[in-house]
Scaffold this active site. Structure first.
Site, short mmCIF file in Angstrom:
data_model
loop_
_atom_site.label_atom_id
_atom_site.label_comp_id
_atom_site.label_asym_id
_atom_site.label_seq_id
_atom_site.Cartn_x
_atom_site.Cartn_y
_atom_site.Cartn_z
N GLU A 1 5.14 30.56 -32.02
CA GLU A 1 6.41 29.83 -31.96
C GLU A 1 7.51 30.54 -32.75
O GLU A 1 8.43 29.90 -33.25
CB GLU A 1 6.21 28.40 -32.43
N GLU B 1 10.18 15.14 -35.07
CA GLU B 1 10.42 16.54 -34.69
C GLU B 1 11.45 16.60 -33.58
O GLU B 1 11.38 15.83 -32.61
CB GLU B 1 9.16 17.19 -34.12
N ASN C 1 -1.72 15.60 -35.83
CA ASN C 1 -0.43 15.98 -35.25
C ASN C 1 -0.50 15.84 -33.74
O ASN C 1 -1.38 16.40 -33.10
CB ASN C 1 -0.08 17.43 -35.60
N GLU C 2 0.41 15.07 -33.18
CA GLU C 2 0.53 14.95 -31.72
C GLU C 2 -0.84 14.85 -31.04
O GLU C 2 -1.23 15.71 -30.23
CB GLU C 2 1.31 16.12 -31.14
C1 GAL Z 1 5.36 20.05 -31.27
C2 GAL Z 1 4.41 20.35 -32.42
C3 GAL Z 1 4.98 21.35 -33.39
C4 GAL Z 1 5.67 22.46 -32.67
C5 GAL Z 1 6.75 21.88 -31.82
C6 GAL Z 1 7.65 22.89 -31.13
O1 GAL Z 1 4.62 19.84 -30.11
O2 GAL Z 1 4.04 19.19 -33.10
O3 GAL Z 1 3.95 21.84 -34.22
O4 GAL Z 1 4.72 23.15 -31.91
O5 GAL Z 1 6.18 21.06 -30.85
O6 GAL Z 1 7.09 23.49 -30.05
#
Ligand code: GAL
Length: 654
Positions: free
Chosen positions: A354, A306, A149-150
């Site tokens: 989050e 996302e 992920n990222e």
């Molecule tokens: C991205 C990440 C997610 C969540 C989202 C919102 O960076 O992939 O898991 O953290 O941001 O902050």
């Protein structure tokens, strides 16, 4: 692969059921149905649940979740769960933690707490991926693999002992002998000559400016190291799931990773995008990243993996999206080539870092404006599904280059430049006129474009300069901005002078740089220009450049460069080669871009520039999106004047 997968737009989000009891899962699947969810990304941060202890696996909960989703007809984008290692692993192997340039070891109290160079991390991550691939590789609901992920999001570089070892191996592959490395790095400067690879370390915090070539090699090495991790995971899941596409989520124009290289390795590009709802420039930046994603995939559809339905929770103040704004940003992405609109996340968390980040299903539950907007968008995307795979034509290209970005950020440059900001200044002028832009790497191909803009291609090899020189020669328009073609790929000053072979095509000779530095305590100087383009203004940069064989369209009025050329144009038959020796301010960039688009005969979908509304053609649809909180009217070619409410958007056909 023409479309991403299946016969519907992807619509859904990260689904983290491990945060909730099972009875909530029943409600999740029911409400996903109501919202029109077609795909869920599962398991992104599940490692500690899947492998609670060394050698102990627990897949029962995931079997259940994936079974429910598949039964409901919801596609599964299955994550490999490697982005956040479990505490037991870090406790057993503290050396796998990432280390900053200052030697700070990052704790495992958050996420992404692994060094990309750690063999221990790699071994355990790949064991997890193997276990997942074996169990779910042929799952009937599987539509894609979501690797990690990222990558590099929170740990853009690691400087620990494992990094040193891996960096040396990377350098040995690039430079076969230490002599070659010494020559490439120019180590005779400041007594940096190495007698063996084992003396080299990662470029940790140093007394003053580090060796520029070592620094850029470390940037390249870091991007490659993360890519190597991606490749290793992708290889495992590809073998287990023939025909199932593999992706990892990108982060727009993201400094640590050279996405041109990465894009060749993913089956489709996907991106995460969090524009600030109250930033008036955010729609331009978002459009830029959408165009970049389409371009990275060489025009193929991509997925917005996302975004937020409303507020994030990591800005100092987290504004919600206004009513309609989520739809506006989503349709912007579809207009610019997305075949999927996804969110972080499906259900808003009750705990963790989050919990205040918005979601498709907010704390307020289904009886909320956010959920109603989500349901309406799900239904609208289902209506638009025949647009999947449709092309987004572009006749303008802007060169985007990670090496130049990295080099321009180093300490020892004539002036520091924010490279993505500079690219966005050019991009904004095209965006305002609704001219769709493709991004292209420095060596092209440029054949498909009538107009090619090159902002600050600071690092350029001969292949890139030759490819660019061909643009005006075949009748296209080439616009080259300052700070281009100064260094070769080893960051040595180009022996034959700035711009290399492009100098002749542009008809200029650069003699000396003259950045417009502010006097201590004073505001940045404004540079006035005059000439056939009218009165223009600029900032940041000037230079002593000779117009050897070109027409001067604007000259500097002020300062040490008074009366020297600032903007030149060399006609080459049907083609034109422009050189811009300064940083034009936005109205002046608009003026030049207007002239260039007119000159190239590029027909625009609207009749005048707009700061708020974008109009983009994809396939047989024209998307009209108002990003402002006020009503706006825009004249759309073939459809007449259209009035859109605040954050309103419409899709016209024909
Ligand atoms: C991205 C990440 C997610 C969540 C989202 C919102 O960076 O992939 O898991 O953290 O941001 O902050």
């Amino acid at each position: 692969m023409n479309t991403v997968s299946g016969d519907r737009f992807w619509f859904g989000g990260d689904y983290n059921p491990e945060q909730w009891p099972r009875d909530v899962w029943d409600e999740d699947v029911r409400l996903m149905g109501r919202a029109g969810v077609t795909v869920a990304t599962v398991g992104v941060f599940s490692w500690s649940r899947l492998q609670p202890a060394p050698g102990a696996w627990d897949f029962t909960w995931l079997d259940d979740v994936l079974g429910r989703l598949a039964e409901a007809g919801i596609g599964i984008d299955l994550a490999t769960a490697t982005a956040s290692p479990p505490p037991w692993l870090v406790a057993a192997h503290p050396g796998m933690a990432p280390v900053t340039a200052d030697g700070v070891v990052l704790a495992n109290t958050s996420r992404q707490h692994y060094s990309p160079h750690s063999p221990v991390y790699r071994e355990h991550a790949l064991a997890l991926v193997r276990a997942l691939a074996e169990r779910y590789g042929r799952h009937p609901g599987l539509v894609a693999w979501h690797v990690n992920n990222e990558y590099a999001c929170h740990v853009p570089r690691c400087y620990g002992p494992d990094a040193d070892v891996a960096f040396r191996a990377w350098l040995r592959a690039r430079y076969s002998t230490i002599g070659e490395l010494n020559a490439a790095w120019g180590t005779d400067f400041w007594s940096q000559r190495y007698s063996g690879f084992e003396e080299i370390t990662s470029p940790r915090t140093s007394p003053t400016a580090g060796n520029p070539t070592q620094l850029i090699d470390f940037d390249r090495f870091t991007s490659d190291a993360f890519l190597d991790l991606f490749r290793a995971e992708a290889e495992i899941v590809r073998e287990a799931s023939p025909g199932i596409p593999v992706t990892t989520n990108f982060m727009g124009a993201f400094r640590p990773l050279d996405y041109w290289k990465w894009a060749r390795e993913v089956d489709f590009v996907s991106d995460d995008s969090y524009p600030d709802p109250v930033d008036p420039q955010a729609p331009v930046a978002a459009a830029l990243t959408r165009d970049l994603m389409r371009s990275l995939g060489r025009g193929k559809p991509w997925v917005l993996m996302e975004q937020a339905t409303s507020a994030v929770n990591w800005r100092p103040a987290n504004a919600p999206k206004a009513p309609g704004q989520n739809r506006a940003y989503s349709l912007q992405a579809v207009a610019r080539g997305a075949d999927g609109i996804m969110y972080f996340q499906w259900r808003q968390s009750a705990a963790g870092a989050e919990k205040f980040h918005s979601a498709m299903l907010p704390h307020a539950g289904p009886d909320s404006r956010v959920f109603r907007e989500v349901c309406a968008l799900g239904a609208e995307l289902a209506e638009l599904s025949r647009l999947r795979g449709a092309a987004v034509p572009a006749r303008v290209a802007i060169v985007f280059d990670w090496d130049s970005w990295w080099a321009l950020e180093q300490e020892s440059t004539p002036t520091r430049l924010d490279y993505p900001a500079l690219v966005q200044e050019w991009y904004r002028a095209f965006w305002a006129r609704d001219a769709v832009v493709d991004f292209v790497p420095a060596d092209g191909p440029f054949d498909a474009y009538d107009l090619v803009v090159v902002p600050a291609l600071h690092v350029a090899d001969d292949a890139a300069l030759t490819a660019l020189a061909a643009v005006p020669e075949r009748g296209g328009r080439l616009v080259v901005g300052f700070m281009t073609g100064i260094l070769d790929r080893n960051l040595r000053v180009r022996a034959e002078g700035c711009l290399g072979s492009l100098a002749g095509v542009l008809g200029v000779r650069i003699e000396e740089f003259a950045p417009a530095a502010p006097a201590p305590g004073a505001a940045a100087p404004v540079l006035r220009l005059t000439g056939t383009l009218g009165e223009l203004s600029a900032s940041t940069w000037a230079e002593f450049t000779h117009a050897v064989d070109t027409e001067v369209c604007a000259s500097f009025e002020d300062g040490v460069v008074r009366s020297w050329p600032a903007v030149t144009r060399r006609r080459t038959g049907a083609g034109e080669a422009w050189y811009v020796a300064t940083r034009l301010d936005p109205p002046s960039t608009d003026r030049l871009v207007g002239e260039l688009l007119d000159g190239a005969g590029i027909e625009l979908p609207t009749t005048g520039p707009s700061e708020h509304v974008e109009v983009v053609r994809r396939g047989d649809a024209v998307f009209v999106v108002n990003h402002s909180p006020q009503e706006q009217t825009v004249a759309v070619r073939g459809h007449g004047p259209r009035t859109l409410g605040p954050h309103g958007a419409e899709v016209l056909f024909g």
